[in-house]
Design a protein around this motif. Structure first.
Motif, PDB file in Angstrom:
ATOM      1  N   PRO A 411      64.401  -2.909  -3.156  1.00 27.73           N
ATOM      2  CA  PRO A 411      65.091  -3.034  -4.447  1.00 27.73           C
ATOM      3  C   PRO A 411      64.990  -4.415  -5.078  1.00 27.73           C
ATOM      4  N   SER A 412      64.604  -5.436  -4.325  1.00 28.74           N
ATOM      5  CA  SER A 412      64.493  -6.794  -4.856  1.00 28.74           C
ATOM      6  C   SER A 412      63.254  -6.920  -5.742  1.00 28.74           C
ATOM      7  N   SER A 413      63.420  -7.392  -6.971  1.00 32.08           N
ATOM      8  CA  SER A 413      62.275  -7.520  -7.888  1.00 32.08           C
ATOM      9  C   SER A 413      61.306  -8.597  -7.420  1.00 32.08           C
ATOM     10  N   SER A 414      61.818  -9.752  -7.004  1.00 28.99           N
ATOM     11  CA  SER A 414      60.923 -10.815  -6.542  1.00 28.99           C
ATOM     12  C   SER A 414      60.259 -10.431  -5.223  1.00 28.99           C
ATOM     13  N   GLY A 415      61.021  -9.792  -4.339  1.00 31.00           N
ATOM     14  CA  GLY A 415      60.445  -9.334  -3.075  1.00 31.00           C
ATOM     15  C   GLY A 415      59.354  -8.306  -3.297  1.00 31.00           C
ATOM     16  N   MET A 416      59.596  -7.374  -4.209  1.00 28.27           N
ATOM     17  CA  MET A 416      58.590  -6.368  -4.533  1.00 28.27           C
ATOM     18  C   MET A 416      57.327  -7.013  -5.086  1.00 28.27           C
ATOM     19  N   ALA A 417      57.495  -8.022  -5.927  1.00 32.53           N
ATOM     20  CA  ALA A 417      56.356  -8.665  -6.575  1.00 32.53           C
ATOM     21  C   ALA A 417      55.427  -9.318  -5.556  1.00 32.53           C
ATOM     22  N   VAL A 418      55.990 -10.151  -4.682  1.00 30.14           N
ATOM     23  CA  VAL A 418      55.125 -10.900  -3.764  1.00 30.14           C
ATOM     24  C   VAL A 418      54.545 -10.007  -2.668  1.00 30.14           C
ATOM     25  N   LEU A 419      55.243  -8.932  -2.337  1.00 29.81           N
ATOM     26  CA  LEU A 419      54.739  -8.047  -1.290  1.00 29.81           C
ATOM     27  C   LEU A 419      53.664  -7.088  -1.796  1.00 29.81           C
ATOM     28  N   THR A 420      53.792  -6.662  -3.048  1.00 29.35           N
ATOM     29  CA  THR A 420      52.904  -5.599  -3.527  1.00 29.35           C
ATOM     30  C   THR A 420      51.783  -6.056  -4.436  1.00 29.35           C
ATOM     31  N   MET A 421      52.008  -7.071  -5.243  1.00 30.80           N
ATOM     32  CA  MET A 421      51.004  -7.447  -6.242  1.00 30.80           C
ATOM     33  C   MET A 421      49.640  -7.814  -5.652  1.00 30.80           C
ATOM     34  N   PRO A 422      49.579  -8.576  -4.554  1.00 27.08           N
ATOM     35  CA  PRO A 422      48.250  -8.860  -3.995  1.00 27.08           C
ATOM     36  C   PRO A 422      47.507  -7.601  -3.541  1.00 27.08           C
ATOM     37  N   ILE A 423      48.254  -6.533  -3.256  1.00 27.35           N
ATOM     38  CA  ILE A 423      47.642  -5.277  -2.814  1.00 27.35           C
ATOM     39  C   ILE A 423      47.341  -4.386  -4.013  1.00 27.35           C
ATOM     40  N   MET A 424      48.297  -4.273  -4.931  1.00 27.53           N
ATOM     41  CA  MET A 424      48.188  -3.316  -6.032  1.00 27.53           C
ATOM     42  C   MET A 424      47.358  -3.815  -7.205  1.00 27.53           C
ATOM     43  N   SER A 425      47.468  -5.090  -7.555  1.00 30.47           N
ATOM     44  CA  SER A 425      46.801  -5.563  -8.771  1.00 30.47           C
ATOM     45  C   SER A 425      45.278  -5.410  -8.729  1.00 30.47           C
ATOM     46  N   PRO A 426      44.584  -5.611  -7.584  1.00 31.10           N
ATOM     47  CA  PRO A 426      43.131  -5.398  -7.578  1.00 31.10           C
ATOM     48  C   PRO A 426      42.726  -3.951  -7.855  1.00 31.10           C
ATOM     49  N   LEU A 427      43.668  -3.003  -7.686  1.00 31.04           N
ATOM     50  CA  LEU A 427      43.345  -1.601  -7.965  1.00 31.04           C
ATOM     51  C   LEU A 427      43.039  -1.395  -9.444  1.00 31.04           C
ATOM     52  N   ALA A 428      43.625  -2.259 -10.294  1.00 30.31           N
ATOM     53  CA  ALA A 428      43.357  -2.150 -11.729  1.00 30.31           C
ATOM     54  C   ALA A 428      41.879  -2.409 -12.015  1.00 30.31           C
ATOM     55  N   ASP A 429      41.286  -3.325 -11.250  1.00 29.54           N
ATOM     56  CA  ASP A 429      39.864  -3.638 -11.451  1.00 29.54           C
ATOM     57  C   ASP A 429      38.986  -2.417 -11.181  1.00 29.54           C
ATOM     58  N   THR A 430      39.376  -1.612 -10.210  1.00 34.12           N
ATOM     59  CA  THR A 430      38.533  -0.480  -9.798  1.00 34.12           C
ATOM     60  C   THR A 430      38.516   0.644 -10.827  1.00 34.12           C
ATOM     61  N   VAL A 431      39.542   0.701 -11.692  1.00 35.26           N
ATOM     62  CA  VAL A 431      39.573   1.761 -12.712  1.00 35.26           C
ATOM     63  C   VAL A 431      39.303   1.208 -14.106  1.00 35.26           C
ATOM     64  N   GLY A 432      39.048  -0.090 -14.206  1.00 36.63           N
ATOM     65  CA  GLY A 432      38.652  -0.677 -15.480  1.00 36.63           C
ATOM     66  C   GLY A 432      39.773  -0.961 -16.449  1.00 36.63           C
ATOM     67  N   VAL A 433      40.966  -1.324 -15.943  1.00 34.25           N
ATOM     68  CA  VAL A 433      42.067  -1.717 -16.825  1.00 34.25           C
ATOM     69  C   VAL A 433      42.518  -3.119 -16.450  1.00 34.25           C
ATOM     70  N   GLY A 434      43.253  -3.759 -17.352  1.00 27.66           N
ATOM     71  CA  GLY A 434      43.752  -5.089 -17.085  1.00 27.66           C
ATOM     72  C   GLY A 434      44.856  -5.076 -16.037  1.00 27.66           C
ATOM     73  N   ARG A 435      44.962  -6.186 -15.319  1.00 22.01           N
ATOM     74  CA  ARG A 435      45.989  -6.247 -14.281  1.00 22.01           C
ATOM     75  C   ARG A 435      47.412  -6.284 -14.844  1.00 22.01           C
ATOM     76  N   GLU A 436      47.536  -6.606 -16.136  1.00 24.68           N
ATOM     77  CA  GLU A 436      48.871  -6.568 -16.733  1.00 24.68           C
ATOM     78  C   GLU A 436      49.429  -5.150 -16.733  1.00 24.68           C
ATOM     79  N   ILE A 437      48.553  -4.135 -16.643  1.00 27.02           N
ATOM     80  CA  ILE A 437      49.012  -2.751 -16.559  1.00 27.02           C
ATOM     81  C   ILE A 437      49.805  -2.545 -15.268  1.00 27.02           C
ATOM     82  N   VAL A 438      49.338  -3.137 -14.180  1.00 31.73           N
ATOM     83  CA  VAL A 438      50.044  -3.026 -12.905  1.00 31.73           C
ATOM     84  C   VAL A 438      51.363  -3.789 -12.966  1.00 31.73           C
ATOM     85  N   VAL A 439      51.344  -4.984 -13.592  1.00 28.26           N
ATOM     86  CA  VAL A 439      52.580  -5.764 -13.731  1.00 28.26           C
ATOM     87  C   VAL A 439      53.606  -4.982 -14.546  1.00 28.26           C
ATOM     88  N   ASN A 440      53.162  -4.368 -15.644  1.00 27.79           N
ATOM     89  CA  ASN A 440      54.088  -3.573 -16.463  1.00 27.79           C
ATOM     90  C   ASN A 440      54.584  -2.350 -15.706  1.00 27.79           C
TER      91      ASN A 440
END
Length: 497
Positions: A411-440
């Motif tokens: 439930p922690s927003s900062s905890g979620m960010a640091v734990l997931t973003m390094p894993i999830m944000s590169p997935l945006a590259d594989t489908v051809g969208v900006g990483r801000e889509i994952v952040v949003n």
């Protein structure tokens, strides 16, 4: 069946804790390696289940670990927590949690959440002191008289201001302080307590959901995704304006319905209980004395100083708690309260919020069970696999849903960010969208589920006004569905614009 009552918040959380304990027997244990920047020694520490390595703090180190984040994000303090390293997930020996761990989890949770628990208790003491002076009753009567015929302004003002706090600095836990203060104002305006809860809680939720410059979500998530926080900011500004407007219309429509016919209130059967809890909201106007005005001024300044400290001085729970404690003491001197009476009143006020404090601790205990059972990273690992091969539109909506689901476990927003973003944000590259889509997707998913997430703050908020979770669900679900549909449409369209 009519005699069956919905369980209390504490019982709901204990049931959830029990279910999560069972999940540790069925969900495989696993963990990612983590990377932490040490400012004192200017190096990285990579921690795995078998070893700890000290690595040079260079961009080459980050590139070798497939972490697409600029080095300066670590060295300037933007990323100060350990982050998960992509492609390092390993299955581990199962760590199923048993009955003993389940029993100990609330205690561990209370210890881990001691900072916010003490804040809640001290706020309770402060409220007890200000109530004993009569200043608060005078202020409520004055405000109710001033707003007569224009009470809807109170809804717009409170919801908008709280949302502004949420979008700028993550105004969430701090809102606990405002429920005992503002609920009587809404009651005096002939609304029910749910209107007050909605204005504060929904305002905070929408603000944090559509964070623009919030360092605890937008900035830290963007940094962990390797992009500037300004990327995608106008989309979040649009979402903030649109979602806030939707919520205000929804709350005002319900409030007007209750004002015209009190029997339309979802909590109509509790009207006498809640009125007794918050005192006489129908009292005639009380003229302020200089002493009462001064006491209310000090009371208000406590919150102004808290907000200033959090925004500009990097204050956190210790400093906020100390502010309210000093405020209570000053009000005691202004009101000329005897020392023994002051202590008794303060302790009683703190005791009134003890149930809220316990709810916060039990909720944190659920996180403890998941961490000890090593299932949090497993949930993240399998969630990241779900997006493989998706088209752009489906990817955006799926990521929003994934983050909504993960927020139950983290439930922690900062905890979620640091734990997931390094894993999830590169997935945006594989489908051809900006990483801000994952952040949003991270922000919108967390924010939407936060409205009903029992491991968040909603149960603690409802406990203050003695409203059951079932009644909150009855109130919020139509709005919840509207916001989900609207958000998913916006997320789908955003990848094609």
């Amino acid at each position: 069946m009519k005699n069956i009552k919905f369980p209390t918040a504490q019982t709901i959380l204990l049931i959830i804790a029990g279910l999560v304990t069972l999940l540790t027997w069925f969900i495989p244990a696993g963990k990612y390696d983590t990377l932490l920047y040490n400012s004192a020694s200017n190096n990285f520490t990579q921690t795995s289940t078998t070893q700890t390595l000290n690595l040079p703090a260079t961009q080459q180190t980050l590139d070798a670990l497939a972490i697409k984040i600029p080095l300066e994000k670590f060295t300037n303090g933007d990323i100060y927590k350990a982050i998960n390293i992509p492609n390092t997930y390993k299955k581990l020996e199962a760590q199923p949690q048993g009955v003993l761990e389940f029993i100990k989890s609330p205690v561990k949770g209370i210890i881990e959440a001691a900072d916010i628990i003490f804040l809640v208790l001290i706020i309770g003491g402060l409220i007890g002191i200000i109530n004993s002076t009569g200043a608060f009753d005078a202020g409520i009567s004055w405000l109710a008289n001033k707003l007569k015929g224009n009470e809807y302004i109170l809804i717009i003002l409170v919801t908008t201001l709280v949302a502004a706090g949420g979008t700028t600095f993550g105004f969430a836990e701090e809102t606990i302080a405002f429920f005992p203060i503002l609920i009587p104002v809404f009651l005096a305006a002939k609304y029910d307590a749910l209107v007050g809860v909605a204005c504060i809680f929904i305002g905070s939720s929408i603000g944090t959901m559509c964070s623009t410059i919030n360092p605890f979500s937008t900035i830290i998530a963007s940094d962990a995704a390797g992009i500037s926080w300004t990327t995608g900011v106008w989309g979040r500004v649009f979402m903030l304006a649109a979602c806030l407007t939707i919520c205000l219309i929804y709350i005002i429509r319900y409030a007007n319905r209750v004002k015209k016919d009190p029997t339309k209130s979802i909590i109509y059967d509790q009207r006498e209980q809640i009125a007794a809890l918050f005192g006489n909201t129908n009292a005639k106007v009380i003229h302020f004395t200089t002493r009462l005005r001064l006491a209310l001024f000090v009371f208000a300044m406590c919150f102004a100083i808290m907000i200033y400290g959090v925004v500009f001085l990097e204050w956190w729970f210790v400093e906020m708690t100390a502010t309210f404690l000093v405020g209570a003491i000053i009000i005691g001197f202004i009101a000329n309260i005897k020392e023994s009476v002051f202590v008794d009143t303060f302790v009683k006020g703190a005791g009134d919020l003890l149930g809220v404090a316990l709810i916060i601790g039990i909720a944190r205990g659920i996180t403890v069970i998941m961490a000890d059972g090593l299932i949090s990273d497993t949930m993240l690992y399998y969630a990241s696999d779900l997006t493989t091969g998706m088209n752009k539109g489906l990817f955006a909506t799926a990521m929003t849903g994934i983050y909504a689901g993960l927020s139950f476990f983290i439930p922690s927003s900062s905890g979620m960010a640091v734990l997931t973003m390094p894993i999830m944000s590169p997935l945006a590259d594989t489908v051809g969208v900006g990483r801000e889509i994952v952040v949003n997707a991270y922000q919108f998913g967390l924010g939407l589920f936060y409205l009903i997430n029992p491991t968040g703050l909603i149960l603690a908020s409802l406990a203050i006004v003695k409203v059951g979770f079932n009644k909150w669900l009855k109130f919020i679900m139509p709005l919840f569905v509207i916001l989900i549909v609207f958000t998913l449409i916006v997320m789908t369209l955003s990848v094609y614009l």
